[in-house]
Design an enzyme around this catalytic site. Structure first.
Site, PDB file in Angstrom:
ATOM      1  N   ARG A  92       0.838  -1.216   0.000  1.00  0.00           N
ATOM      2  CA  ARG A  92       0.000   0.000   0.000  1.00  0.00           C
ATOM      3  C   ARG A  92       0.865   1.256   0.000  1.00  0.00           C
ATOM      4  O   ARG A  92       0.424   2.340  -0.363  1.00  0.00           O
ATOM      5  CB  ARG A  92      -0.989  -0.001   1.171  1.00  0.00           C
ATOM      6  CG  ARG A  92      -1.929   1.210   1.181  1.00  0.00           C
ATOM      7  CD  ARG A  92      -3.205   1.033   2.026  1.00  0.00           C
ATOM      8  NE  ARG A  92      -3.024   0.203   3.190  1.00  0.00           N
ATOM      9  CZ  ARG A  92      -2.419   0.609   4.319  1.00  0.00           C
ATOM     10  NH1 ARG A  92      -1.982   1.834   4.443  1.00  0.00           N
ATOM     11  NH2 ARG A  92      -2.278  -0.242   5.333  1.00  0.00           N
TER      12      ARG A  92
ATOM     13  N   TYR B 189     -16.041  18.276 -13.683  1.00  0.00           N
ATOM     14  CA  TYR B 189     -16.472  16.877 -13.739  1.00  0.00           C
ATOM     15  C   TYR B 189     -17.452  16.619 -12.583  1.00  0.00           C
ATOM     16  O   TYR B 189     -17.211  17.043 -11.451  1.00  0.00           O
ATOM     17  CB  TYR B 189     -15.245  15.968 -13.626  1.00  0.00           C
ATOM     18  CG  TYR B 189     -15.615  14.523 -13.563  1.00  0.00           C
ATOM     19  CD1 TYR B 189     -16.149  13.887 -14.676  1.00  0.00           C
ATOM     20  CD2 TYR B 189     -15.462  13.793 -12.396  1.00  0.00           C
ATOM     21  CE1 TYR B 189     -16.523  12.560 -14.613  1.00  0.00           C
ATOM     22  CE2 TYR B 189     -15.823  12.453 -12.328  1.00  0.00           C
ATOM     23  CZ  TYR B 189     -16.366  11.843 -13.446  1.00  0.00           C
ATOM     24  OH  TYR B 189     -16.730  10.533 -13.376  1.00  0.00           O
TER      25      TYR B 189
ATOM     26  N   ASP C 272      -7.191  19.770 -13.462  1.00  0.00           N
ATOM     27  CA  ASP C 272      -7.582  18.453 -13.968  1.00  0.00           C
ATOM     28  C   ASP C 272      -7.312  18.483 -15.473  1.00  0.00           C
ATOM     29  O   ASP C 272      -8.037  19.122 -16.233  1.00  0.00           O
ATOM     30  CB  ASP C 272      -9.061  18.194 -13.660  1.00  0.00           C
ATOM     31  CG  ASP C 272      -9.521  16.802 -14.115  1.00  0.00           C
ATOM     32  OD1 ASP C 272      -8.907  16.255 -15.056  1.00  0.00           O
ATOM     33  OD2 ASP C 272     -10.492  16.283 -13.540  1.00  0.00           O
TER      34      ASP C 272
ATOM     35  N   LYS D  25      -8.992   7.589 -18.873  1.00  0.00           N
ATOM     36  CA  LYS D  25      -9.367   8.149 -20.169  1.00  0.00           C
ATOM     37  C   LYS D  25      -8.195   8.056 -21.150  1.00  0.00           C
ATOM     38  O   LYS D  25      -7.815   6.978 -21.521  1.00  0.00           O
ATOM     39  CB  LYS D  25      -9.870   9.584 -19.973  1.00  0.00           C
ATOM     40  CG  LYS D  25     -10.827   9.764 -18.773  1.00  0.00           C
ATOM     41  CD  LYS D  25     -12.169   9.067 -18.956  1.00  0.00           C
ATOM     42  CE  LYS D  25     -13.035   8.989 -17.702  1.00  0.00           C
ATOM     43  NZ  LYS D  25     -13.274  10.231 -16.997  1.00  0.00           N
TER      44      LYS D  25
HETATM   45  C1  LIG Z   1     -13.653  10.611 -15.638  1.00  0.00           C
HETATM   46  C2  LIG Z   1     -13.140  11.862 -15.067  1.00  0.00           C
HETATM   47  C3  LIG Z   1     -12.758  11.953 -13.722  1.00  0.00           C
HETATM   48  C4  LIG Z   1     -12.907  10.782 -12.766  1.00  0.00           C
HETATM   49  O1  LIG Z   1     -12.081   9.702 -13.131  1.00  0.00           O
HETATM   50  P1  LIG Z   1     -12.412   8.168 -12.810  1.00  0.00           P
HETATM   51  O2  LIG Z   1     -11.215   7.466 -13.377  1.00  0.00           O
HETATM   52  O3  LIG Z   1     -13.693   7.832 -13.501  1.00  0.00           O
HETATM   53  O4  LIG Z   1     -12.527   8.020 -11.338  1.00  0.00           O
HETATM   54  C5  LIG Z   1     -12.213  13.140 -13.263  1.00  0.00           C
HETATM   55  N1  LIG Z   1     -12.092  14.210 -14.078  1.00  0.00           N
HETATM   56  C6  LIG Z   1     -12.464  14.176 -15.365  1.00  0.00           C
HETATM   57  C7  LIG Z   1     -12.298  15.391 -16.221  1.00  0.00           C
HETATM   58  C8  LIG Z   1     -13.005  13.013 -15.913  1.00  0.00           C
HETATM   59  O5  LIG Z   1     -13.383  12.986 -17.188  1.00  0.00           O
END
Ligand SMILES: *Cc1c(COP(=O)(O)O)cnc(C)c1O
Length: 389
Positions: A63, A116, A187, A212
Site C-alpha cells: 500500500r 467533472y 484536472d 481516459k
Molecule cells: C472521468 C473523469 C474523472 C474521474 O475519473 P475516474 O477514473 O472515472 O474516477 C475526473 N475528471 C475528469 C475530467 C473526468 O473525465
C-alpha cells in the site's frame, strides 16, 4: 536488474529532453542488460521482505509503494514536465480526492460550475459537512474567477470543461491565484500532457483520470496526481497510503501499456474530431456544436493560443432530451456509453446522469472521438441524425 555498463541508457535529463511522443514510448523501461525484458514485470506481492526500518527507501508493504506502479508514475511525471514521478491512484476520483485533501479544514475552493460531476459532487459533500466552502464560477470568465480568489485557498481548473468545452485562461488564472497565495490544481484529463502542461505555466498540482486518454482502451480505471513540489507530493502520497485508493499492479501495467500509443491515439482522434465538428456544424438537426477547434467557438482563440491541440471531445445540442435520446439510440458504430478517451468512439446525452449540473442543456450530447476511420464515424452519425428528421 542491475545496470549493465555494456548497454548505454538515457538518464532522466536525457529522457526529459525528448519529444513527448518519444517520451511516452521510452520512459519507464527496465534497465538494459543481456536478456533483460523490455517491459516492466508485474509484481504481485502484498508485502516485501526487509529487516531494517520501513519508510525511507525500504518498500515494506504494497500500500506504500509497488514496483509495478513506478514505471507508469515515472513516465507520466516526465510527460507533465515534472522532475518528480507522478502518484498513481486506483481511479481518477482517487486522485481528485487526494488533491481536494490539500484544502485546509474550513478553507475555500474555487471551481468551475461545469467541473467533472464527481469532482463537484465530492466538493459539495465536503461543503455540506462544513469541511470547506465551495465557490462555483464560470471558468471562462477570467475577471469573475479572479474576483472569487480573494480569501480562497485552492483554485480548481478544468479546461476545456466537461461537457461544456469552456476554455480557461490558464496563465492569467495561475498568475492571479499565486498573487493571492492560492494553490492551483488542474484536472488535465481532457487536454492530456500533449495538449497542455499546466505545471509549465505554474500550476501546483495536475490530476488526471488516467482511465481516459492516458490508458486509452476503456479497460482500466486509474488516476494520477503530478506535482513538482516535494512537500505537496509527500502530502498526496500520505493521503494515498492512509486512504488506500491504490491501483492494482495489473491495472498499472495496462496503464503504461496504453500510454505507449498516447501520441498516435491523440493525433488521430483529434484530427477526426476537427473534421466531424465541421460537418456537424453544417447539419440542420444540430443546433449548436461546442468544440474549441471550430473558429466559431467562443473558446477558439484562447484554445489556439494555449493548447497544442483541440482535443477529441465534441458536445452538440439537439432539440431537447427526447431528440437527443433518440439520436443516441440510433447509432450502431459509436458506443452509447459514458466515459471518453478510449480507442472506441462513445456518445451519450449528459443529462441522463442525475448528478449533471442543470446548466448543461437537456439536449446536449457528448461525443468522444476514437481512432476509427472518419468516414465510418460520420456515416453512422449522419444516418442517426437524418433518420430523426
Ligand atoms: C472521468 C473523469 C474523472 C474521474 O475519473 P475516474 O477514473 O472515472 O474516477 C475526473 N475528471 C475528469 C475530467 C473526468 O473525465
Amino acid at each position: 536488474m542491475r545496470a549493465d555498463p555494456e548497454y548505454p541508457h538515457l538518464d532522466d535529463a536525457a529522457l526529459a529532453a525528448l519529444a513527448p511522443e518519444t517520451l511516452a514510448v521510452a520512459a519507464g523501461r527496465p534497465q538494459r542488460g543481456t536478456d533483460s525484458p523490455v517491459n516492466p514485470e508485474i509484481v504481485l506481492s502484498s508485502t516485501f521482505v526487509g529487516l531494517g526500518g520501513v519508510g525511507e527507501g525500504a518498500r515494506g508493504y504494497a500500500r506504500f509503494s509497488n514496483p509495478t506502479w513506478e514505471p507508469f508514475e515515472d513516465a507520466v511525471g516526465k510527460l507533465e514536465g515534472s522532475p518528480l514521478p507522478a502518484l498513481l491512484f486506483s481511479s481518477g476520483m482517487g486522485a481528485v480526492a487526494a488533491a481536494l485533501s490539500l484544502v485546509p479544514v474550513g478553507g475555500v475552493v474555487v471551481a468551475p460550475r461545469h467541473s467533472y460531476s464527481g469532482t463537484l459532487g465530492l466538493a459539495q459533500l465536503k461543503a455540506e459537512r462544513g469541511e470547506l466552502t465551495l465557490l462555483e464560477v464560470d471558468i471562462e470568465d477570467t475577471a469573475a474567477t479572479v474576483a472569487a480568489l480573494d480569501g480562497a485557498d485552492v483554485l480548481w481548473v478544468e479546461s476545456p470543461t466537461n461537457p461544456m468545452m469552456e476554455v480557461a485562461d490558464l496563465p492569467a488564472l495561475v498568475a492571479a491565484a499565486h498573487a493571492s497565495g492560492v494553490l492551483v490544481v488542474v484536472d488535465n484529463t481532457f487536454s492530456t500532457p500533449l495538449g497542455q502542461k499546466p505545471l509549465g505555466v505554474g500550476a501546483d498540482v495536475v490530476v488526471h483520470s488516467a482511465t481516459k486518454y492516458l490508458a486509452g482502451h476503456s479497460d482500466v480505471l486509474l488516476g494520477v496526481t503530478v506535482t513538482a513540489d516535494e512537500q505537496l507530493r509527500a502530502r498526496l502520497h500520505q493521503h494515498r497510503t492512509l486512504h488506500g485508493a491504490i491501483a492494482g499492479p495489473v491495472e498499472a501495467w495496462l496503464g503504461l501499456r496504453g500510454l505507449r500509443t498516447l501520441a498516435l491515439r491523440v493525433e488521430r482522434s483529434q484530427a477526426t474530431a476537427g473534421e466531424l465538428a465541421r460537418r456537424l456544424e453544417d447539419h440542420p438537426a444540430v443546433q449548436r456544436v461546442r468544440y474549441p477547434g471550430l473558429p466559431s467557438d467562443p473558446g477558439h482563440e484562447r484554445a489556439a493560443a494555449q493548447l497544442a491541440g483541440f482535443g477529441s471531445v465534441i458536445s452538440i445540442e439537439l432539440d431537447g432530451a427526447e431528440a437527443a435520446d433518440a439520436f443516441v439510440g440510433r447509432v450502431a458504430l459509436w458506443l452509447p456509453a459514458t466515459s471518453l478517451g478510449g480507442v472506441e468512439s462513445t456518445i451519450e446525452r449528459r443529462r441522463r446522469h442525475l448528478a449533471e449540473p442543470h446548466t448543461v442543456p437537456d439536449g446536449l450530447v457528448r461525443l468522444s472521438v476514437g481512432i476509427e476511420n472518419v468516414e465510418d464515424l460520420w456515416d453512422d452519425l449522419r444516418q442517426a441524425l437524418d433518420s430523426g428528421r
